[in-house]
Design an enzyme around this catalytic site. Structure first.
Site, PDB file in Angstrom:
ATOM      1  N   TYR A  33     -33.366 -21.648 -44.969  1.00 31.61           N
ATOM      2  CA  TYR A  33     -32.571 -22.847 -44.705  1.00 31.61           C
ATOM      3  C   TYR A  33     -33.469 -23.997 -44.306  1.00 31.61           C
ATOM      4  O   TYR A  33     -34.645 -23.822 -43.984  1.00 31.61           O
ATOM      5  CB  TYR A  33     -31.523 -22.576 -43.627  1.00 31.61           C
ATOM      6  CG  TYR A  33     -32.057 -22.571 -42.208  1.00 31.61           C
ATOM      7  CD1 TYR A  33     -31.849 -23.662 -41.363  1.00 31.61           C
ATOM      8  CD2 TYR A  33     -32.770 -21.479 -41.702  1.00 31.61           C
ATOM      9  CE1 TYR A  33     -32.331 -23.668 -40.060  1.00 31.61           C
ATOM     10  CE2 TYR A  33     -33.246 -21.467 -40.399  1.00 31.61           C
ATOM     11  CZ  TYR A  33     -33.029 -22.567 -39.586  1.00 31.61           C
ATOM     12  OH  TYR A  33     -33.516 -22.571 -38.301  1.00 31.61           O
ATOM     13  N   LYS A 150     -38.945 -20.076 -42.873  1.00 33.55           N
ATOM     14  CA  LYS A 150     -37.727 -20.554 -42.209  1.00 33.55           C
ATOM     15  C   LYS A 150     -36.518 -19.783 -42.735  1.00 33.55           C
ATOM     16  O   LYS A 150     -35.765 -20.257 -43.600  1.00 33.55           O
ATOM     17  CB  LYS A 150     -37.551 -22.061 -42.407  1.00 33.55           C
ATOM     18  CG  LYS A 150     -36.557 -22.696 -41.433  1.00 33.55           C
ATOM     19  CD  LYS A 150     -36.626 -24.202 -41.509  1.00 33.55           C
ATOM     20  CE  LYS A 150     -35.629 -24.873 -40.571  1.00 33.55           C
ATOM     21  NZ  LYS A 150     -35.948 -24.646 -39.149  1.00 33.55           N
ATOM     22  N   GLU A 182     -43.374 -20.674 -29.452  1.00 29.23           N
ATOM     23  CA  GLU A 182     -42.568 -21.866 -29.726  1.00 29.23           C
ATOM     24  C   GLU A 182     -41.246 -21.758 -28.995  1.00 29.23           C
ATOM     25  O   GLU A 182     -40.959 -20.741 -28.343  1.00 29.23           O
ATOM     26  CB  GLU A 182     -42.342 -22.025 -31.227  1.00 29.23           C
ATOM     27  CG  GLU A 182     -41.676 -20.834 -31.885  1.00 29.23           C
ATOM     28  CD  GLU A 182     -41.696 -20.895 -33.403  1.00 29.23           C
ATOM     29  OE1 GLU A 182     -41.970 -21.976 -33.960  1.00 29.23           O
ATOM     30  OE2 GLU A 182     -41.439 -19.855 -34.032  1.00 29.23           O
ATOM     31  N   LEU A 206     -43.212 -21.490 -36.654  1.00 23.09           N
ATOM     32  CA  LEU A 206     -42.736 -22.252 -37.800  1.00 23.09           C
ATOM     33  C   LEU A 206     -43.613 -23.484 -38.003  1.00 23.09           C
ATOM     34  O   LEU A 206     -44.006 -24.138 -37.030  1.00 23.09           O
ATOM     35  CB  LEU A 206     -41.291 -22.698 -37.568  1.00 23.09           C
ATOM     36  CG  LEU A 206     -40.636 -23.449 -38.727  1.00 23.09           C
ATOM     37  CD1 LEU A 206     -40.441 -22.528 -39.920  1.00 23.09           C
ATOM     38  CD2 LEU A 206     -39.304 -24.051 -38.295  1.00 23.09           C
TER      39      LEU A 206
END
Length: 286
Positions: A33, A150, A182, A206
């Protein structure tokens, strides 16, 4: 008026949108996505999101949909049909619906499922949280090893946000081997002695589109950037901290695990980077 969504080539009222119960995104989280922000009716960092989408599809050996080259037009059409001034567009592509459940990938030629929808968020860039700063807690990072892709495998990040909420905080930063990876849906940064420190790219985090833009703007503004892992103890003792994402832009962090950073208000580096990012991104929005 009902929101108009896009499903496999059709623009439909959301009440009429359907995806097969055999879709692999539903059964296996076998999908990728992207989320693109909209400011003033224009798309922010679209090219970056598009390139990362292509990379995600490639890394998962997932067939690209036939409409891949039309995604910009589809985004713009959804903005127009839903009269979005400020908001978000969510895009999801899955490996499709082969007609039954099987761990093996579906036969070659199975069409991917493509879904897009909008979220209207008036005043998206004028966030009260950005003026006050947010509080984060640290949690163990137990996600799979390919966080650079992702995917829609977002159960643990969702659980992390709920852990933060239960602790009276706004978000959680994940820790692996003592180092911050993260946030639940964002890239993490600290500032010490005027230096911006953020984890270097790898499979552990990411590859944020907003991250790339913010670091480029920081260097152009003659700010010092260090791309390296930092510990949660370093973070608690930092002068200031912030995180970046497509929907939060640059978000100041004023407290980590109960430790107040600086004077407990957004720091000058995060505040300035947010201003620069929003100004420059609006100039190149499409």
């Amino acid at each position: 008026m009902s929101r108009i969504v896009y499903v496999n080539g059709e623009y439909l009222p959301e009440e009429e949108a359907k995806v097969s119960v055999f879709d692999r995104g539903f059964l296996f989280a076998d999908g990728v996505y992207e989320v693109t922000s909209v400011l003033g009716g224009k798309l922010i960092d679209f090219d970056g999101h598009f390139r990362r989408l292509q990379r995600s599809l490639s890394e998962l050996d997932m067939q690209a949909p036939e409409v891949l080259g039309e995604l910009l037009e589809i985004h713009r059409e959804l903005v127009a049909r839903n009269e979005i001034g400020d908001g978000l567009i969510y895009l999801q592509i899955t490996r499709g619906a082969p007609g039954d459940r099987d761990f093996a990938f579906p036969p070659e030629g199975t069409a991917p499922t493509v879904v897009l929808f909008t979220q209207s968020k008036p005043g998206l860039a004028d966030s009260p949280q950005a003026r006050a700063g947010v509080r984060v807690i640290s949690i163990e990072d137990i996600r799979w090893g390919r966080r650079d892709i992702k995917t829609v495998q977002l159960l643990y990040p969702s659980m992390g946000k709920m852990m933060a909420k239960k602790a009276g905080a706004d978000d959680a930063w994940m820790i692996e081997d003592g180092f911050v990876t993260e946030g639940t849906s964002n890239n993490a940064y600290i500032v010490r002695g005027g230096r911006i420190i953020t984890r270097n790219l790898g499979t552990e985090i990411l590859h944020g589109i907003t991250r790339a833009a913010v670091l480029r703007f920081a260097r152009e503004a003659q700010m010092t950037v260090e791309e390296r892992p930092f510990t949660i103890d370093e973070a608690r003792e930092a002068d200031e901290a912030f995180f970046t994402s497509a929907s939060a832009f640059v978000m100041p962090v004023v407290e980590i695990d109960g430790a107040v950073l600086g004077n407990g208000t957004p720091g000058p580096v995060a505040t300035r980077l947010r201003e620069i990012y929003l100004d420059e991104s609006r100039k190149t929005a499409v």
